[in-house]
Design a protein around this motif. Structure first.
Motif, PDB file in Angstrom:
ATOM      1  N   ILE A 171       0.827  -1.209   0.000  1.00  0.00           N
ATOM      2  CA  ILE A 171       0.000   0.000   0.000  1.00  0.00           C
ATOM      3  C   ILE A 171       0.861   1.258   0.000  1.00  0.00           C
ATOM      4  CG2 ILE A 171      -1.663   1.324   1.368  1.00  0.00           C
ATOM      5  CD1 ILE A 171      -2.838  -1.393   2.241  1.00  0.00           C
ATOM      6  N   GLU A 172       1.925   1.240   0.797  1.00  0.00           N
ATOM      7  CA  GLU A 172       2.793   2.412   0.866  1.00  0.00           C
ATOM      8  C   GLU A 172       3.595   2.595  -0.428  1.00  0.00           C
ATOM      9  OE1 GLU A 172       3.628   2.849   5.646  1.00  0.00           O
ATOM     10  OE2 GLU A 172       5.123   1.825   4.418  1.00  0.00           O
ATOM     11  N   GLU A 173       4.117   1.501  -0.988  1.00  0.00           N
ATOM     12  CA  GLU A 173       5.003   1.598  -2.139  1.00  0.00           C
ATOM     13  C   GLU A 173       4.259   1.828  -3.452  1.00  0.00           C
ATOM     14  OE1 GLU A 173       8.353  -1.388  -0.150  1.00  0.00           O
ATOM     15  OE2 GLU A 173       7.259  -2.011  -1.951  1.00  0.00           O
ATOM     16  N   ASP A 174       3.034   1.299  -3.565  1.00  0.00           N
ATOM     17  CA  ASP A 174       2.310   1.407  -4.837  1.00  0.00           C
ATOM     18  C   ASP A 174       1.274   2.527  -4.869  1.00  0.00           C
ATOM     19  OD1 ASP A 174       3.783  -0.717  -5.799  1.00  0.00           O
ATOM     20  OD2 ASP A 174       2.296  -2.210  -5.254  1.00  0.00           O
ATOM     21  N   PHE A 175       0.824   2.984  -3.696  1.00  0.00           N
ATOM     22  CA  PHE A 175      -0.180   4.054  -3.662  1.00  0.00           C
ATOM     23  C   PHE A 175       0.276   5.280  -2.875  1.00  0.00           C
ATOM     24  CE2 PHE A 175      -2.708   0.121  -4.210  1.00  0.00           C
ATOM     25  CZ  PHE A 175      -3.305   0.424  -5.417  1.00  0.00           C
ATOM     26  N   ALA A 176       1.470   5.210  -2.271  1.00  0.00           N
ATOM     27  CA  ALA A 176       2.024   6.334  -1.496  1.00  0.00           C
ATOM     28  C   ALA A 176       1.101   6.758  -0.366  1.00  0.00           C
ATOM     29  CB  ALA A 176       2.343   7.514  -2.417  1.00  0.00           C
ATOM     30  N   ILE A 177       0.473   5.775   0.286  1.00  0.00           N
ATOM     31  CA  ILE A 177      -0.361   6.051   1.459  1.00  0.00           C
ATOM     32  C   ILE A 177       0.383   5.551   2.689  1.00  0.00           C
ATOM     33  CG2 ILE A 177      -2.569   5.627   2.615  1.00  0.00           C
ATOM     34  CD1 ILE A 177      -3.779   5.037  -0.118  1.00  0.00           C
ATOM     35  N   THR A 364      -8.910  10.328  -5.829  1.00  0.00           N
ATOM     36  CA  THR A 364      -9.576   9.640  -4.724  1.00  0.00           C
ATOM     37  C   THR A 364      -8.672   9.557  -3.504  1.00  0.00           C
ATOM     38  OG1 THR A 364     -10.943   8.323  -6.225  1.00  0.00           O
ATOM     39  CG2 THR A 364     -10.649   7.471  -4.003  1.00  0.00           C
ATOM     40  N   ILE A 365      -7.405   9.205  -3.716  1.00  0.00           N
ATOM     41  CA  ILE A 365      -6.462   9.103  -2.597  1.00  0.00           C
ATOM     42  C   ILE A 365      -6.282  10.459  -1.929  1.00  0.00           C
ATOM     43  CG2 ILE A 365      -4.031   8.700  -2.023  1.00  0.00           C
ATOM     44  CD1 ILE A 365      -4.069   6.461  -4.151  1.00  0.00           C
ATOM     45  N   TYR A 366      -6.184  11.507  -2.721  1.00  0.00           N
ATOM     46  CA  TYR A 366      -5.989  12.836  -2.142  1.00  0.00           C
ATOM     47  C   TYR A 366      -7.251  13.314  -1.419  1.00  0.00           C
ATOM     48  CZ  TYR A 366      -1.322  13.582  -3.997  1.00  0.00           C
ATOM     49  OH  TYR A 366       0.031  13.496  -4.229  1.00  0.00           O
ATOM     50  N   ASP A 367      -8.417  13.009  -1.949  1.00  0.00           N
ATOM     51  CA  ASP A 367      -9.656  13.352  -1.248  1.00  0.00           C
ATOM     52  C   ASP A 367      -9.750  12.584   0.071  1.00  0.00           C
ATOM     53  OD1 ASP A 367     -10.429  15.080  -3.230  1.00  0.00           O
ATOM     54  OD2 ASP A 367     -11.800  13.673  -4.214  1.00  0.00           O
ATOM     55  N   PHE A 368      -9.398  11.312   0.044  1.00  0.00           N
ATOM     56  CA  PHE A 368      -9.415  10.479   1.249  1.00  0.00           C
ATOM     57  C   PHE A 368      -8.492  11.036   2.322  1.00  0.00           C
ATOM     58  CE2 PHE A 368      -6.727   6.979   3.056  1.00  0.00           C
ATOM     59  CZ  PHE A 368      -7.580   6.603   4.080  1.00  0.00           C
ATOM     60  N   LEU A 369      -7.303  11.470   1.914  1.00  0.00           N
ATOM     61  CA  LEU A 369      -6.329  12.008   2.875  1.00  0.00           C
ATOM     62  C   LEU A 369      -6.581  13.467   3.219  1.00  0.00           C
ATOM     63  CD1 LEU A 369      -3.052  10.410   1.430  1.00  0.00           C
ATOM     64  CD2 LEU A 369      -4.357   9.654   3.432  1.00  0.00           C
ATOM     65  N   GLY A 370      -7.540  14.095   2.526  1.00  0.00           N
ATOM     66  CA  GLY A 370      -7.825  15.496   2.796  1.00  0.00           C
ATOM     67  C   GLY A 370      -6.700  16.419   2.352  1.00  0.00           C
ATOM     68  N   LEU A 371      -6.031  16.066   1.245  1.00  0.00           N
ATOM     69  CA  LEU A 371      -4.886  16.839   0.767  1.00  0.00           C
ATOM     70  C   LEU A 371      -5.212  17.522  -0.555  1.00  0.00           C
ATOM     71  CD1 LEU A 371      -1.965  14.316   1.398  1.00  0.00           C
ATOM     72  CD2 LEU A 371      -2.559  16.329   2.771  1.00  0.00           C
ATOM     73  N   PRO A 372      -4.549  18.642  -0.834  1.00  0.00           N
ATOM     74  CA  PRO A 372      -4.704  19.264  -2.153  1.00  0.00           C
ATOM     75  C   PRO A 372      -3.946  18.452  -3.190  1.00  0.00           C
ATOM     76  CG  PRO A 372      -3.064  20.436  -0.856  1.00  0.00           C
ATOM     77  CD  PRO A 372      -3.657  19.404   0.054  1.00  0.00           C
ATOM     78  N   GLY A 373      -4.171  18.733  -4.462  1.00  0.00           N
ATOM     79  CA  GLY A 373      -3.433  18.051  -5.517  1.00  0.00           C
ATOM     80  C   GLY A 373      -1.961  18.424  -5.498  1.00  0.00           C
TER      81      GLY A 373
END
Length: 544
Positions: A171-177, A364-373
């Motif tokens: 998850i960390e290496e392929d999606f940077a989460i 989607t990942i950025y919305d989930f994390l509450g981060l800007p683009g």
């Protein structure tokens, strides 16, 4: 109240003793002296009792929480809770039948060869300690990613056979989460948790049947109480059939078949999580007695990472107890599901797979994390600019001239190209991979920036054997996004006749093409289907 001072001796023949104002004041002070001491003693006694009770309570909670099964999980990111930041908790549903204390034929028996270890449910819980915001992201089990196994690509649910550390890395290496904590439940422990909570109420708009999970629910439009086993049948159902008028209610095998499989199950699992959260909130989370009972009931059934302490759990309950679960965003990672059941990768057959897809995945990942683009998710800083990146490009699809064409499109964004070349194709179709050879945060951040420049079936990957820090390995279905167009408009104002130039930058949106053999990407947020179970109202109707 009577005075504690001894009375003067009786003098029958003497006149009554008269007390002036001075004597009255002295008497008042003497009357108040002992009650104050008694009050102070009472306060001290109560305070000591509170301290003793609180100490006993905290000790008991600590004892109960330490009944949790802790395991060593590597690769976890540093928790930033103490800094007032955010943290992500990976929640996994394991299919490990051999780990069950009591074998159950309904789940498949280890003794009969049902020995697979997969993460059928992969959810990430995001907690923002600054705002109190909570969000959930589900990753479909069949998502094909480069770092699923230590040996290479596979479906992401196959990572768990190598242990939780490998799933965290994938998850960390392929999606940077970044992942700070890990929680796992298997069939047995999931059912036990639901039971110790007293079960769950859910409304069933229609009769449902799943031959694989064991779900047989013939009630139509009713609010039903589910025990742990029944709840498990609901959350495991991904071969669901639902009754429609005209079908024989007594022949569930003939009911209408739902065709979304795991994506539909994710939708129902997220609703179940919401219903469970509502049920817990009604029990009064934040109340010490309620919290203690909850921890005592749930603790023996949880498996967590070694660093997820009792204090962490108490802090989470205290901080997020007032969160409105109806407003908590629930996302599903968009994927393109293959219509073939025989995806061949490096000569191996991986069956039915789902490919990640950009830009839906990134947004989607950025919305989930509450981060800007354009944000570095690991360092929590703005991403590096494309002009600061040097990358190599390798043709991994065998399509003539693809590396050079891709390099030219990236150079138009300002990326410096170190080299181009070819590499052996791994499959047809193949993912386009933005690979990086170091876990250095600057290198990962550069790869994330490049990821933003692509559309189609693309993904990040950690590839330590590559020579260049960042290398784009082209696949079959992708495109480099067009460079944003800047236009200049001349206009005048009422205060001056001199034209004023205004520059406007417009990002060009790339429309995802239809990919042969793949379904269109699912939406990140999806409402319930008319037949899906949902919450109950107090009167027994459908909650939403």
């Amino acid at each position: 109240m009577t005075s504690m001072e001894p009375s003067p001796p009786a003098t029958p023949d003497a006149a009554p003793v008269r007390r002036g104002p001075r004597h009255a004041a002295a008497r008042t002070r003497r009357f108040r002296l002992w009650p104050k001491k008694r009050w102070a003693q009472a306060v001290l006694s109560v305070s000591l009792a509170i301290v003793l009770i609180a100490g006993s309570y905290l000790g008991w909670v600590w004892f109960q929480a330490n009944r949790i099964h802790h395991i060593n999980v590597g690769g976890l990111a540093t928790a930033s809770q103490s800094l007032g930041g955010t943290e992500n908790i990976l929640m996994v549903g394991s299919t490990d039948r051999c780990a069950l204390k009591v074998q159950n034929a309904a789940y498949g028996l280890c003794s009969q060869g049902v020995t697979g270890i997969n993460s059928d449910v992969i959810m990430i819980l995001h907690l923002d300690w600054n705002t109190g915001r909570v969000s959930v992201l589900s990753i479909p089990r069949d998502t094909f990613v480069p770092n699923a196994r230590s040996t290479g690509a596979n479906k992401i649910d196959a990572a768990l056979v190598e242990g939780p550390t490998q799933l965290v890395k994938a998850i960390e290496e392929d999606f940077a989460i970044p992942i700070q904590h890990f929680v796992e439940l298997n069939f047995e422990t999931f059912a036990a948790v639901v039971d110790v909570l007293g079960g769950i109420n859910m409304y069933f708009p229609a009769p449902l049947f799943d031959a694989y999970s064991g779900l047989v629910q013939t009630s139509n439009g009713k609010c039903l109480h589910l025990n742990g086993t029944q709840a498990l049948q609901v959350v495991r159902a991904r071969h669901l059939q639902y009754w429609t008028p005209g079908k024989d209610i007594n022949q569930p095998g003939t009911w209408t078949q739902e065709n979304l499989s795991d994506l539909a199950r994710i939708r129902r699992d997220q609703e179940f999580l919401r219903v469970m959260s509502l049920a817990l909130s009604k029990k009064g989370l934040g109340n010490p007695i309620t919290d203690a009972r909850l921890i005592a009931a749930v603790a023996p059934h949880l498996t967590t990472d070694q660093g997820f302490s009792a204090q962490d759990m108490v802090n989470i309950i205290s901080k997020f107890k007032g969160t409105n679960t109806d407003n908590a965003p629930q996302f599903t990672l968009p994927v393109m599901t293959s219509s073939s059941y025989s995806y061949i990768y490096k000569g191996g057959n991986y069956g039915n797979v789902a490919f990640p897809v950009s830009p839906p995945d990134i947004s989607t990942i950025y919305d989930f994390l509450g981060l800007p683009g354009y944000w570095d998710t690991f360092s929590n800083r703005p991403a590096v600019m494309a002009a600061q990146i040097t990358a190599a490009v390798l043709n991994g699809s065998a399509i003539a001239g693809q590396a050079q064409a891709t390099a030219g499109a990236l150079a138009a964004h300002g990326v410096h190209i170190s080299s181009t070349g070819d590499t052996a194709p791994v499959g047809n179709p193949a993912l386009t991979v933005i690979a990086y050879n170091s876990m250095d945060r600057k290198v990962i951040g550069a790869a994330q920036t490049l990821w933003h420049l692509f559309s189609g079936q693309t993904i990040l990957a950690y590839e330590p054997t590559l020579k260049d820090p960042v290398t784009v390995i082209t696949g079959t279905n992708f495109a480099v996004n067009p460079v944003p167009v800047t236009t200049t408009t001349l206009h005048t104002t009422t205060t001056t006749s001199k034209p004023k130039a205004t520059s406007t930058t417009t990002s060009t949106t790339t429309t995802l093409p239809n990919v042969p053999g793949f379904q269109s990407p699912n939406t990140a947020t999806a409402g319930l289907a008319p037949w899906d179970p949902r919450s109950c109202t107090p009167s027994g109707g459908p909650g939403r």
